[in-house]
Design a protein around this motif. Structure first.
Motif, PDB file in Angstrom:
ATOM      1  N   ALA A 254       0.686  -0.996  -0.370  1.00  0.00           N
ATOM      2  CA  ALA A 254       0.045   0.132   0.001  1.00  0.00           C
ATOM      3  C   ALA A 254       1.260   1.532   0.545  1.00  0.00           C
ATOM      4  O   ALA A 254       0.391   2.061  -0.532  1.00  0.00           O
ATOM      5  CB  ALA A 254      -0.914   0.027   1.358  1.00  0.00           C
ATOM      6  N   LEU A 255       1.530   1.461   0.574  1.00  0.00           N
ATOM      7  CA  LEU A 255       2.650   2.407   1.013  1.00  0.00           C
ATOM      8  C   LEU A 255       3.709   2.328  -0.547  1.00  0.00           C
ATOM      9  O   LEU A 255       3.764   3.706  -0.745  1.00  0.00           O
ATOM     10  CB  LEU A 255       3.726   2.250   1.837  1.00  0.00           C
ATOM     11  CG  LEU A 255       3.163   2.524   3.299  1.00  0.00           C
ATOM     12  CD1 LEU A 255       4.635   2.272   4.302  1.00  0.00           C
ATOM     13  CD2 LEU A 255       3.051   3.770   3.090  1.00  0.00           C
ATOM     14  N   GLN A 256       3.997   1.493  -0.929  1.00  0.00           N
ATOM     15  CA  GLN A 256       4.539   1.598  -2.585  1.00  0.00           C
ATOM     16  C   GLN A 256       3.684   2.520  -3.490  1.00  0.00           C
ATOM     17  O   GLN A 256       3.904   3.352  -4.540  1.00  0.00           O
ATOM     18  CB  GLN A 256       4.870   0.404  -3.141  1.00  0.00           C
ATOM     19  CG  GLN A 256       5.819   0.617  -4.505  1.00  0.00           C
ATOM     20  CD  GLN A 256       6.081  -0.623  -5.308  1.00  0.00           C
ATOM     21  OE1 GLN A 256       5.526  -1.877  -4.750  1.00  0.00           O
ATOM     22  NE2 GLN A 256       7.136  -1.037  -5.950  1.00  0.00           N
ATOM     23  N   SER A 257       2.112   1.823  -3.568  1.00  0.00           N
ATOM     24  CA  SER A 257       1.284   2.616  -4.268  1.00  0.00           C
ATOM     25  C   SER A 257       1.161   3.526  -4.207  1.00  0.00           C
ATOM     26  O   SER A 257       1.056   5.098  -5.230  1.00  0.00           O
ATOM     27  CB  SER A 257      -0.458   2.066  -4.274  1.00  0.00           C
ATOM     28  OG  SER A 257      -0.167   0.902  -4.791  1.00  0.00           O
ATOM     29  N   ARG A 258       1.552   4.715  -2.912  1.00  0.00           N
ATOM     30  CA  ARG A 258       1.087   5.306  -2.469  1.00  0.00           C
ATOM     31  C   ARG A 258       2.526   6.397  -2.627  1.00  0.00           C
ATOM     32  O   ARG A 258       1.888   7.805  -3.643  1.00  0.00           O
ATOM     33  CB  ARG A 258       0.495   6.180  -0.942  1.00  0.00           C
ATOM     34  CG  ARG A 258      -0.365   5.644  -0.363  1.00  0.00           C
ATOM     35  CD  ARG A 258      -0.793   6.484   0.789  1.00  0.00           C
ATOM     36  NE  ARG A 258      -0.085   5.460   2.133  1.00  0.00           N
ATOM     37  CZ  ARG A 258      -0.424   4.776   2.573  1.00  0.00           C
ATOM     38  NH1 ARG A 258      -1.347   4.153   2.523  1.00  0.00           N
ATOM     39  NH2 ARG A 258       0.497   3.713   3.568  1.00  0.00           N
ATOM     40  N   PHE A 259       4.155   5.551  -3.075  1.00  0.00           N
ATOM     41  CA  PHE A 259       4.696   6.050  -3.235  1.00  0.00           C
ATOM     42  C   PHE A 259       4.480   7.394  -4.872  1.00  0.00           C
ATOM     43  O   PHE A 259       5.300   7.892  -4.754  1.00  0.00           O
ATOM     44  CB  PHE A 259       6.048   5.542  -2.745  1.00  0.00           C
ATOM     45  CG  PHE A 259       7.392   5.662  -3.936  1.00  0.00           C
ATOM     46  CD1 PHE A 259       8.049   6.328  -3.454  1.00  0.00           C
ATOM     47  CD2 PHE A 259       7.618   5.146  -5.206  1.00  0.00           C
ATOM     48  CE1 PHE A 259       9.171   6.829  -3.394  1.00  0.00           C
ATOM     49  CE2 PHE A 259       8.536   4.710  -5.671  1.00  0.00           C
ATOM     50  CZ  PHE A 259       9.289   6.577  -5.572  1.00  0.00           C
ATOM     51  N   GLU A 260       4.641   6.102  -5.459  1.00  0.00           N
ATOM     52  CA  GLU A 260       4.514   5.854  -6.930  1.00  0.00           C
ATOM     53  C   GLU A 260       3.264   7.377  -7.522  1.00  0.00           C
ATOM     54  O   GLU A 260       3.595   8.501  -8.149  1.00  0.00           O
ATOM     55  CB  GLU A 260       3.131   4.874  -7.577  1.00  0.00           C
ATOM     56  CG  GLU A 260       4.717   3.818  -7.340  1.00  0.00           C
ATOM     57  CD  GLU A 260       3.663   2.430  -7.861  1.00  0.00           C
ATOM     58  OE1 GLU A 260       2.521   2.468  -7.979  1.00  0.00           O
ATOM     59  OE2 GLU A 260       4.221   1.439  -7.573  1.00  0.00           O
ATOM     60  N   ALA A 261       2.507   7.596  -6.002  1.00  0.00           N
ATOM     61  CA  ALA A 261       1.286   8.638  -6.878  1.00  0.00           C
ATOM     62  C   ALA A 261       2.276   9.912  -6.723  1.00  0.00           C
ATOM     63  O   ALA A 261       2.269  11.021  -7.212  1.00  0.00           O
ATOM     64  CB  ALA A 261       0.313   8.256  -6.262  1.00  0.00           C
ATOM     65  N   TRP A 262       2.727  10.374  -5.455  1.00  0.00           N
ATOM     66  CA  TRP A 262       3.964  11.541  -5.034  1.00  0.00           C
ATOM     67  C   TRP A 262       4.443  11.484  -5.859  1.00  0.00           C
ATOM     68  O   TRP A 262       5.087  12.823  -6.471  1.00  0.00           O
ATOM     69  CB  TRP A 262       4.283  10.833  -3.824  1.00  0.00           C
ATOM     70  CG  TRP A 262       3.171  10.938  -2.230  1.00  0.00           C
ATOM     71  CD1 TRP A 262       2.999  10.224  -1.834  1.00  0.00           C
ATOM     72  CD2 TRP A 262       2.046  11.485  -2.272  1.00  0.00           C
ATOM     73  NE1 TRP A 262       2.349  10.039  -0.489  1.00  0.00           N
ATOM     74  CE2 TRP A 262       1.348  11.897  -1.164  1.00  0.00           C
ATOM     75  CE3 TRP A 262       2.181  12.554  -2.855  1.00  0.00           C
ATOM     76  CZ2 TRP A 262       0.466  11.727  -0.779  1.00  0.00           C
ATOM     77  CZ3 TRP A 262       0.520  14.233  -1.807  1.00  0.00           C
ATOM     78  CH2 TRP A 262      -0.089  13.440  -1.067  1.00  0.00           C
ATOM     79  N   VAL A 263       5.544  10.328  -6.536  1.00  0.00           N
ATOM     80  CA  VAL A 263       6.586  10.936  -7.504  1.00  0.00           C
ATOM     81  C   VAL A 263       5.951  11.251  -8.769  1.00  0.00           C
ATOM     82  O   VAL A 263       6.328  11.896  -9.213  1.00  0.00           O
ATOM     83  CB  VAL A 263       7.330   9.624  -7.333  1.00  0.00           C
ATOM     84  CG1 VAL A 263       8.386   9.516  -8.674  1.00  0.00           C
ATOM     85  CG2 VAL A 263       8.350   8.835  -6.088  1.00  0.00           C
TER      86      VAL A 263
END
Length: 417
Positions: A254-263
């Motif tokens: 789930a954190l990786q999904s949020r990370f991709e959005a922020w990047v």
């Protein structure tokens, strides 16, 4: 890696134990190399990755020779899974190190995350003139007096992971030191002829980029915790601990999904979007490590149990992972980690705390159990309460002392040897 690998009649237990310790050291070193921008530490990671390749090949050879029946194959399948998972951790750590060595690029915001991501790790060569040369770690009493610990030693091209109190320090040893930034400098100066130069932290300029970096830091902490818990699940043959690993792996996803959005949002606001490649590489490798942790505990989750050789290898490795519940009215109930001097009195390091259920603040796990939030890498001022679960690393003797403070009983046999 160069050179041929031939079968050697080596104990699978010894190979698995060394693979476990090497995998944990690789995680430590690879992230430190990135956060410190250190080519020297990154090169150490690649050397250890080569060593892991040899270990896993020899382990596979030994396991193939041991499987003669369908019953053997069923019993050894989870062991092969552990070997493959340790190799995945090694490969992912090597990929993280290459971010530094190949100058793939990382935003300076990573430096701002340094104090919260990991304790400072430095590499120092012990000078012949150093007062600590020729003394054991026990005599030096380094961690108790300074809070800085020696997590590994490279001597004559060989690695000694998690050195013990009776380990003698020798001039020319390459020591890996871990501790608080304010204490590292003095210890470094005592060991080396050179002055310690701390890494300057830069302030992130873009909010979305700062959020992306924060996500990676949390992913790193949770992936590292998942690996520790996975080995704990194997040691105790504990489905409950293995389920914690499954929960952590889902949180990392789930954190990786949020990370991709922020990047993606930050890419439109940075001068050179290509400079974010390193962050993407780092997140992908971090997610691989959490997946590998799940593979380590998969045999327990699927009810296959723990093969005796695996449990013994985990038990005999340099550190043990312990999961304890804080009992009501115990010494830890209502105390901070500093107040009870957990690290000093027991030698155990608290690497995570899962809060006990509190009305209105709990979440349900995928298994329907109420649980509080994780506190990963807790500080000395972190306060514990009855019902909290603490995850710690250290010696078996230290585990007994900590269990007494927590008012809980240890799973398995932790008698001194």
């Amino acid at each position: 890696m160069s050179g041929e690998v031939e079968y050697q009649p080596v104990s699978v237990k010894e190979l698995l134990s060394e693979m476990k310790d090497t995998a944990e050291l690789l995680i430590d070193l690879s992230y430190s190399a990135v956060l410190l921008g250190s080519d020297a530490i990154a090169e150490e990671v690649l050397d250890l990755e080569d060593r892991m390749d040899i270990l896993q090949m020899r382990a596979r050879m030994s396991l193939l020779l041991a499987a003669r029946t369908t019953e053997d194959a069923e019993a050894l399948a989870p062991v092969l899974g552990m070997v493959g998972a340790a190799e995945k951790v090694s490969d992912a750590s090597g990929d993280i190190a290459k971010i530094v060595l190949e100058d793939i690029g990382l935003p300076e915001a990573m430096r701002a995350a340094l104090p919260e991501a990991v304790e400072t790790l430095v590499r120092v060569t012990l000078s012949p003139e150093a007062a600590l040369a020729g003394r054991t770690l026990g005599e030096a009493n380094l961690e108790t007096e300074t809070g800085v610990r020696v997590i590994a030693i490279r001597r004559d091209g060989e690695w000694l992971t998690n050195p013990a109190a009776e380990t003698t320090l020798r001039a020319g040893d390459v020591l890996l030191l871990r501790g608080a930034e304010e204490a590292i400098g003095d210890v470094y100066g005592q060991m080396s002829d050179e002055e310690y130069a701390p890494v300057a932290a830069a302030e992130p300029a873009i909010d979305d980029l700062e959020r992306a970096v924060d996500s990676i830091v949390l992913m790193k902490n949770m992936s590292e915790l998942a690996v520790d818990l996975a080995y704990g699940a194997v040691l105790f043959d504990s489905t409950a601990v293995a389920e914690e690993v499954l929960e952590l792996e889902a949180e990392v996803d789930a954190l990786q999904s949020r990370f991709e959005a922020w990047v993606l949002r930050a890419a439109g606001r940075v001068e050179d979007p290509v400079s974010l490649r390193g962050l993407v590489h780092l997140a992908r490798s971090t997610e691989v490590i959490s997946d590998a942790a799940l593979e380590i505990s998969e045999g327990v989750l699927r009810g296959l149990g723990t093969h005796p050789v695996v449990a013994e290898a985990v038990r005999e490795s340099d550190e043990v992972i312990v999961r304890l519940s804080v009992g009501e009215g115990s010494a830890l109930d209502g105390a901070t980690l500093r107040e009870e001097m957990v690290a000093t009195e027991t030698g155990m390091r608290v690497i995570a705390v899962r809060r006990g259920p509190i009305a209105g603040e709990t979440t349900l796990s995928r298994f329907g159990r109420e649980r509080g939030e994780w506190v990963v890498s807790p500080r000395a001022e972190t306060e514990l309460h009855a019902g909290d679960v603490v995850i710690t690393k250290g010696t078996r003797a230290g585990a007994q002392r900590l269990a007494a403070l927590a008012g809980d009983e240890l799973e398995g046999d932790y008698e001194d040897e």
